[in-house]
Structure formats: C-alpha cells, structure tokens
Design a protein around this motif. Structure first.
Motif, short mmCIF file in Angstrom:
data_model
loop_
_atom_site.label_atom_id
_atom_site.label_comp_id
_atom_site.label_asym_id
_atom_site.label_seq_id
_atom_site.Cartn_x
_atom_site.Cartn_y
_atom_site.Cartn_z
N GLY A 188 17.88 39.33 15.32
CA GLY A 188 17.07 39.34 16.38
C GLY A 188 17.78 39.91 17.67
N ALA A 189 18.99 39.75 17.62
CA ALA A 189 19.81 40.16 18.89
C ALA A 189 19.97 41.78 18.98
CB ALA A 189 21.10 39.65 18.91
N ALA A 190 19.88 42.19 20.27
CA ALA A 190 19.90 43.61 20.51
C ALA A 190 21.40 44.03 20.51
CB ALA A 190 19.37 44.13 21.78
N GLU A 191 21.87 45.23 19.62
CA GLU A 191 22.94 45.64 19.59
C GLU A 191 23.49 46.42 20.87
OE1 GLU A 191 25.72 48.70 16.74
OE2 GLU A 191 23.52 48.55 16.32
N VAL A 192 24.66 46.11 21.18
CA VAL A 192 25.26 46.48 22.47
C VAL A 192 25.98 47.95 22.25
CG1 VAL A 192 26.85 45.84 24.42
CG2 VAL A 192 25.57 44.21 23.44
N GLU A 193 25.68 48.87 22.94
CA GLU A 193 26.23 50.19 22.76
C GLU A 193 27.73 50.17 23.24
OE1 GLU A 193 26.41 54.19 21.85
OE2 GLU A 193 24.68 52.57 21.58
N GLU A 194 28.59 50.54 22.49
CA GLU A 194 29.97 50.67 22.85
C GLU A 194 30.27 51.76 23.90
OE1 GLU A 194 32.02 48.35 22.19
OE2 GLU A 194 31.02 47.19 20.58
N PRO A 195 30.78 51.34 24.86
CA PRO A 195 31.06 52.38 26.09
C PRO A 195 32.45 53.11 25.80
CG PRO A 195 31.41 50.34 26.93
CD PRO A 195 30.88 49.97 25.51
N GLY A 196 32.41 54.22 26.56
CA GLY A 196 33.62 54.93 26.62
C GLY A 196 34.52 54.55 27.82
N ALA A 197 35.50 55.25 28.40
CA ALA A 197 36.34 54.70 29.27
C ALA A 197 35.65 54.68 30.55
CB ALA A 197 37.61 55.50 29.34
N LEU A 198 35.84 53.61 31.28
CA LEU A 198 35.00 53.43 32.60
C LEU A 198 35.83 53.71 33.82
CD1 LEU A 198 33.20 51.48 30.71
CD2 LEU A 198 33.05 50.02 32.75
N THR A 199 35.15 54.42 34.71
CA THR A 199 35.70 54.58 36.05
C THR A 199 36.14 53.50 36.87
OG1 THR A 199 33.70 54.94 37.21
CG2 THR A 199 34.30 56.70 36.17
N ASP B 147 24.95 43.55 30.05
CA ASP B 147 23.98 44.31 31.09
C ASP B 147 24.09 45.74 31.52
OD1 ASP B 147 22.43 42.19 31.11
OD2 ASP B 147 23.12 41.24 33.07
N TYR B 148 25.60 46.01 31.71
CA TYR B 148 25.79 47.42 32.11
C TYR B 148 25.84 48.11 30.76
CZ TYR B 148 29.05 51.31 32.69
OH TYR B 148 29.29 52.95 32.77
N ALA B 149 26.14 47.89 29.58
CA ALA B 149 25.85 48.60 28.37
C ALA B 149 24.47 49.00 28.10
CB ALA B 149 26.47 47.92 27.33
N GLU B 150 23.64 47.84 28.30
CA GLU B 150 22.17 47.94 28.00
C GLU B 150 21.44 49.13 29.15
OE1 GLU B 150 18.13 45.35 27.97
OE2 GLU B 150 19.94 44.35 28.43
N SER B 151 21.99 49.14 30.25
CA SER B 151 21.37 50.30 31.38
C SER B 151 22.11 51.47 31.03
CB SER B 151 22.09 49.61 32.86
OG SER B 151 23.57 49.76 33.03
N GLN B 152 23.11 51.46 30.53
CA GLN B 152 23.58 52.95 30.20
C GLN B 152 22.79 53.47 28.99
OE1 GLN B 152 26.15 54.73 31.85
NE2 GLN B 152 25.63 53.12 33.21
N GLU C 117 27.06 38.81 22.63
CA GLU C 117 27.29 39.58 21.37
C GLU C 117 28.29 40.54 21.51
OE1 GLU C 117 25.58 38.81 18.83
OE2 GLU C 117 24.26 37.45 19.99
N LEU C 118 29.29 40.29 22.49
CA LEU C 118 30.48 41.09 22.60
C LEU C 118 31.57 40.38 21.67
CD1 LEU C 118 30.33 42.05 26.45
CD2 LEU C 118 29.75 43.44 24.48
N SER C 119 32.75 41.16 21.57
CA SER C 119 33.55 40.63 20.71
C SER C 119 34.72 39.89 21.66
CB SER C 119 34.49 41.88 19.76
OG SER C 119 35.75 41.21 19.49
N THR C 120 34.78 38.59 21.65
CA THR C 120 35.86 37.86 22.66
C THR C 120 36.83 37.06 21.91
OG1 THR C 120 34.26 36.00 22.60
CG2 THR C 120 33.70 37.69 24.08
N ASP C 121 37.91 36.65 22.47
CA ASP C 121 38.89 35.75 21.83
C ASP C 121 39.86 35.24 23.12
OD1 ASP C 121 40.12 34.57 20.08
OD2 ASP C 121 40.47 36.04 18.59
N GLY C 122 40.44 34.19 22.78
CA GLY C 122 41.34 33.80 23.80
C GLY C 122 42.01 32.31 23.45
N VAL C 123 42.57 31.85 24.37
CA VAL C 123 43.13 30.59 24.09
C VAL C 123 43.15 29.48 25.54
CG1 VAL C 123 45.20 31.41 22.92
CG2 VAL C 123 45.55 31.36 25.45
N SER C 124 43.03 28.51 25.00
CA SER C 124 43.13 27.43 26.12
C SER C 124 44.64 26.44 25.92
CB SER C 124 41.91 26.27 25.95
OG SER C 124 40.86 26.95 26.17
N MET C 125 45.20 26.23 27.01
CA MET C 125 46.57 25.58 27.49
C MET C 125 46.44 24.28 28.03
SD MET C 125 48.74 29.04 27.86
CE MET C 125 50.26 27.82 28.29
N VAL C 126 47.00 23.34 27.55
CA VAL C 126 47.13 21.91 28.50
C VAL C 126 48.49 21.54 28.62
CG1 VAL C 126 46.30 19.69 29.00
CG2 VAL C 126 44.54 21.36 28.18
#
Length: 273
Positions: A54-65, A264-269, A203-212
């Motif tokens: 049910g989710a729209a696929e996000v177009e993978e963009p090229g290098a941004l200016t 939103d940017y990818a969708e607009s493109q 729906e984007l590929s994210t990853d990271g860490v939290s530190m305390v």
C-alpha cells in the motif's frame, strides 16, 4: 571527566558556528576522498527493498545540486524553535577537514577495543570514497524553557552526493555488531550505545545509533550526555542528521521530518518526469 568531551558522533567534528546565520562557502575541488577500512567500506550499489504493502515506492534520485541540498535538508523552520546560531557550510573541503576525519577520542578514553575503534572511524567510513559535492547545516538551539542549563543543544544535517548509489548498511552493521549493549568504560563513566530505529521513515533506508553517557551507573544530569545520529541512503546521496542534547522523542521528530522532506522531493521529481 574526559568522557564528557566526546565529539558529536557523525556530526561536524565538534566545529561550532560562531555567529547567527553564518554562511561558509568552500568550493575548492577535491580529487580524492577518504577510504573506509576493509570490511566496512560502502558498497557501490544499494540494496533494493520492496515497499510496504500500500506504500508508494520512492524514486531513487541521482546526485543533488547544492541548491537542491538546501531545499531538502532540515531548515530553521523545521526545528520547532528558532536557532540561536545557524551556519551553512558548502564544499568538500569542509567535510574533509571536519567530518571525514579519523579521531582518537574513543580509543584514548576507552582503549583500543573494536567498538572504540569503530566509533573513532565511523565518520570516515560513512563518507567513504570520492564524494562529488557536499553541504552541511549546523544549528545551535536555545536551552529548554524553564531550565538554567548552560548547554545549548546542537543539531547537524548534511548531505554528500556521489556518482553511484549509496549503501551504508555495512558500516552500521559493523558498529551495531561491536557496540550494541557494550558499555565503554573509563573509571566511573560509561557510554551506552544502542541502534536508533526510526518508525516514521517515509519508506527510506535509515539507520543510526543513540548514545547515553552514564556516571556511577546513572545517566549524567546534562543534555550533553544524550546523543543521536542517523543516516538516510537517498539514491546517489548520503544524508546525515545528528544531535546532542535532544531527547529520543525530539530527535525522532526531526529525523522523521528530514525523511519526509526527502520523500516529498523524490515524489515531486517523479511527478515532473
């Protein structure tokens, strides 16, 4: 204590803006990038994942200016509060001098464990080889209302563009393998590191860490003791958002806002194609 002086993970190398709305433009060309170590290098092709039902696929963009980077990175209006200080840094030399740098903070404080070594190298490994262009936004926020805390929260958002699709999964997998749940300890101070998961990732590929940062078994009573970082693989672009002094909820809201701006940017493109 030395542990409280740890730099901003994946941020801007501890570099702080020194005046409101400062703009630093660095346009010198760069012929070489900083290589990641064997085993934790960015791959040259991303991993395609099917979107949720049910989710729209996000177009993978090229290098941004640079103009497009300014459009899609977190702005002052996205922060919820007016920043006390805002600096924009353009050009690869800023990244090479302040971000893609192998530090020794963690190994000096916690000895040369695999986790400490990975934490000192993570910015170098994430940036990888031969970025083509980059832009960074640095914000200093006011302290929370009703507190007399002198520390001002710091927020960083930056983007690097490449001539290939970005995939940072191997870097994060290595960090998670060697640091998750590990207590980096120096005297009575410890650093707890856990994966950061963003539920609202657009729906984007994210990853990271939290530190305390803990002392004597409890979190240090200072906003500076809490740090978060997250990357977004966005086609041929690597996006990073990191913060010191924000709660996990506050950081998650900013991270979700950053992901949504990219989607939103990818969708607009795609609509314009």
């Amino acid at each position: 204590m030395a542990v409280t002086a740890l730099g901003v993970l994946c941020g801007c190398g501890g570099s702080q803006p020194d005046s409101a709305n400062t703009v630093t433009q660095e346009t010198e060309p760069s012929d070489t990038g900083t290589a990641a170590p064997e085993g934790s290098e960015q791959t040259t092709e991303g991993t395609e994942e099917a979107p949720a039902e049910g989710a729209a696929e996000v177009e993978e963009p090229g290098a941004l200016t640079d103009e497009e980077k300014l459009e899609v990175l977190l702005s002052s209006a996205d922060l919820g509060v007016s920043p006390e200080v805002h600096a924009t840094h353009e050009g690869l030399s800023y990244f090479q001098e302040n971000i893609a740098v192998e530090y020794t903070h963690y190994t000096e404080i916690f000895d040369e464990t695999e986790c400490a070594t990975a934490m000192d190298r993570i910015n170098v490994d994430l940036v990888g080889e031969d970025p083509q262009s980059g832009l960074a936004q640095a914000y200093t926020l006011p302290p929370e209302e009703g507190t007399d805390e002198e520390y001002r929260p710091q927020v960083y958002a930056w983007m690097l563009s490449y001539d290939r699709e970005v995939d940072t999964s191997s870097v994060w997998n290595y960090v998670h393998e060697h640091c998750t749940g590990v207590q980096l300890q120096s005297g009575t101070d410890e650093v707890e590191i856990e994966p950061f998961t963003l539920e609202d990732s657009a729906e984007l590929s994210t990853d990271g860490v939290s530190m305390v940062i803990h002392r004597d078994g409890a979190p240090i009573d200072s906003p500076a003791a809490v740090r978060h970082s997250m990357t977004i693989d966005f086609g041929d672009n690597l996006v990073m958002i990191s913060a010191v002094g924000l709660s996990e909820t506050e950081f998650a809201e900013l991270a979700a806002a950053q992901s949504q701006k990219l989607a939103d940017y990818a969708e607009s493109q795609a609509d314009d194609a």
